[in-house]
Design a protein around this motif. Sequence first.
Motif, PDB file in Angstrom:
ATOM      1  N   PHE A  74      -6.382 -10.953   2.008  1.00  0.00           N
ATOM      2  CA  PHE A  74      -5.214 -10.229   2.495  1.00  0.00           C
ATOM      3  C   PHE A  74      -4.456 -11.092   3.498  1.00  0.00           C
ATOM      4  CE2 PHE A  74      -8.048  -6.786   1.205  1.00  0.00           C
ATOM      5  CZ  PHE A  74      -7.184  -5.984   0.484  1.00  0.00           C
ATOM      6  N   ALA A  75      -3.133 -11.073   3.428  1.00  0.00           N
ATOM      7  CA  ALA A  75      -2.311 -11.808   4.388  1.00  0.00           C
ATOM      8  C   ALA A  75      -2.434 -11.180   5.773  1.00  0.00           C
ATOM      9  CB  ALA A  75      -0.852 -11.824   3.940  1.00  0.00           C
ATOM     10  N   THR A  76      -2.447  -9.863   5.829  1.00  0.00           N
ATOM     11  CA  THR A  76      -2.596  -9.137   7.094  1.00  0.00           C
ATOM     12  C   THR A  76      -3.437  -7.897   6.845  1.00  0.00           C
ATOM     13  OG1 THR A  76      -0.594  -7.829   6.729  1.00  0.00           O
ATOM     14  CG2 THR A  76      -0.342  -9.875   7.975  1.00  0.00           C
ATOM     15  N   GLY A  77      -4.022  -7.405   7.894  1.00  0.00           N
ATOM     16  CA  GLY A  77      -4.775  -6.162   7.798  1.00  0.00           C
ATOM     17  C   GLY A  77      -6.241  -6.378   7.479  1.00  0.00           C
ATOM     18  N   SER A  78      -6.960  -5.287   7.523  1.00  0.00           N
ATOM     19  CA  SER A  78      -8.400  -5.341   7.317  1.00  0.00           C
ATOM     20  C   SER A  78      -8.753  -5.207   5.837  1.00  0.00           C
ATOM     21  CB  SER A  78      -9.073  -4.219   8.109  1.00  0.00           C
ATOM     22  OG  SER A  78      -8.682  -2.961   7.592  1.00  0.00           O
ATOM     23  N   HIS A  79     -10.005  -5.456   5.530  1.00  0.00           N
ATOM     24  CA  HIS A  79     -10.458  -5.404   4.147  1.00  0.00           C
ATOM     25  C   HIS A  79     -10.489  -3.978   3.590  1.00  0.00           C
ATOM     26  CE1 HIS A  79     -14.112  -4.254   6.241  1.00  0.00           C
ATOM     27  NE2 HIS A  79     -14.544  -3.762   5.095  1.00  0.00           N
ATOM     28  N   ASP A  80     -10.488  -2.987   4.448  1.00  0.00           N
ATOM     29  CA  ASP A  80     -10.578  -1.605   3.982  1.00  0.00           C
ATOM     30  C   ASP A  80      -9.264  -0.835   4.175  1.00  0.00           C
ATOM     31  OD1 ASP A  80     -10.670  -1.553   6.735  1.00  0.00           O
ATOM     32  OD2 ASP A  80     -12.353  -0.162   6.854  1.00  0.00           O
ATOM     33  N   GLN A  81      -8.161  -1.545   4.146  1.00  0.00           N
ATOM     34  CA  GLN A  81      -6.870  -0.886   4.336  1.00  0.00           C
ATOM     35  C   GLN A  81      -6.557   0.032   3.157  1.00  0.00           C
ATOM     36  OE1 GLN A  81      -3.445  -3.763   3.702  1.00  0.00           O
ATOM     37  NE2 GLN A  81      -5.131  -5.166   4.131  1.00  0.00           N
ATOM     38  N   PRO A  82      -5.825   1.116   3.406  1.00  0.00           N
ATOM     39  CA  PRO A  82      -5.516   2.060   2.321  1.00  0.00           C
ATOM     40  C   PRO A  82      -4.505   1.470   1.334  1.00  0.00           C
ATOM     41  CG  PRO A  82      -4.361   2.675   4.314  1.00  0.00           C
ATOM     42  CD  PRO A  82      -5.267   1.528   4.682  1.00  0.00           C
ATOM     43  N   TYR A  83      -4.486   2.045   0.152  1.00  0.00           N
ATOM     44  CA  TYR A  83      -3.503   1.644  -0.857  1.00  0.00           C
ATOM     45  C   TYR A  83      -2.106   2.085  -0.436  1.00  0.00           C
ATOM     46  CZ  TYR A  83      -7.667   1.473  -3.789  1.00  0.00           C
ATOM     47  OH  TYR A  83      -8.898   1.211  -4.295  1.00  0.00           O
ATOM     48  N   ALA A  84      -1.094   1.410  -0.955  1.00  0.00           N
ATOM     49  CA  ALA A  84       0.294   1.835  -0.741  1.00  0.00           C
ATOM     50  C   ALA A  84       0.522   3.170  -1.451  1.00  0.00           C
ATOM     51  CB  ALA A  84       1.246   0.778  -1.276  1.00  0.00           C
ATOM     52  N   ASP A  85       1.478   3.942  -0.954  1.00  0.00           N
ATOM     53  CA  ASP A  85       1.775   5.242  -1.558  1.00  0.00           C
ATOM     54  C   ASP A  85       2.304   5.119  -2.983  1.00  0.00           C
ATOM     55  OD1 ASP A  85       1.010   6.564   0.739  1.00  0.00           O
ATOM     56  OD2 ASP A  85       3.043   6.662   1.543  1.00  0.00           O
ATOM     57  N   ARG A  86       3.040   4.035  -3.220  1.00  0.00           N
ATOM     58  CA  ARG A  86       3.627   3.814  -4.548  1.00  0.00           C
ATOM     59  C   ARG A  86       3.250   2.433  -5.040  1.00  0.00           C
ATOM     60  NH1 ARG A  86       8.327   7.280  -5.396  1.00  0.00           N
ATOM     61  NH2 ARG A  86       8.600   8.531  -3.535  1.00  0.00           N
ATOM     62  N   ASN A  87       3.223   2.271  -6.355  1.00  0.00           N
ATOM     63  CA  ASN A  87       2.946   0.951  -6.918  1.00  0.00           C
ATOM     64  C   ASN A  87       4.151   0.037  -6.687  1.00  0.00           C
ATOM     65  OD1 ASN A  87       0.398   1.553  -7.835  1.00  0.00           O
ATOM     66  ND2 ASN A  87       1.076   2.112  -9.883  1.00  0.00           N
ATOM     67  N   GLY A  88       3.876  -1.219  -6.400  1.00  0.00           N
ATOM     68  CA  GLY A  88       4.935  -2.199  -6.188  1.00  0.00           C
ATOM     69  C   GLY A  88       5.358  -2.845  -7.494  1.00  0.00           C
ATOM     70  N   ASP A  89       6.458  -3.572  -7.441  1.00  0.00           N
ATOM     71  CA  ASP A  89       6.908  -4.298  -8.615  1.00  0.00           C
ATOM     72  C   ASP A  89       6.140  -5.631  -8.698  1.00  0.00           C
ATOM     73  OD1 ASP A  89       8.025  -5.490  -6.421  1.00  0.00           O
ATOM     74  OD2 ASP A  89      10.052  -5.499  -7.186  1.00  0.00           O
ATOM     75  N   ASP A  90       6.146  -6.251  -9.848  1.00  0.00           N
ATOM     76  CA  ASP A  90       5.411  -7.490 -10.047  1.00  0.00           C
ATOM     77  C   ASP A  90       6.165  -8.694  -9.508  1.00  0.00           C
ATOM     78  OD1 ASP A  90       3.219  -6.343 -11.279  1.00  0.00           O
ATOM     79  OD2 ASP A  90       4.189  -6.378 -13.231  1.00  0.00           O
ATOM     80  N   ILE A  91       7.478  -8.717  -9.703  1.00  0.00           N
ATOM     81  CA  ILE A  91       8.255  -9.896  -9.327  1.00  0.00           C
ATOM     82  C   ILE A  91       9.695  -9.470  -9.048  1.00  0.00           C
ATOM     83  CG2 ILE A  91       8.895 -10.485 -11.689  1.00  0.00           C
ATOM     84  CD1 ILE A  91       8.574 -13.443 -10.883  1.00  0.00           C
TER      85      ILE A  91
END
Length: 68
Positions: free
Chosen positions: A48-65
């Motif tokens: 992970f670039a930032t945050g801990s290993h057990d961070q929650p998922y984002a509310d929505r799926n992100g785009d690929d590119i």
Amino acid sequence: MARAVHFVGFRGDEYLAARRAFGPPDFVHRIWDRRSRREVAAGDLIVFATGSHDQPYADRNGDDIRET
């Protein structure tokens, strides 16, 4: 089966530092969402670039590119 390396949330210079430390990524995920989690197999390395290993998922799926 070889271990895959996943980079999550990298946006800048920290990518180069992670690449030096862990080698080139097999997968690059813009955000940590449910879709990126499904691509991780047992034994894979998630960086992970930032945050801990057990961070929650984002509310929505992100785009690929994003093309400019």
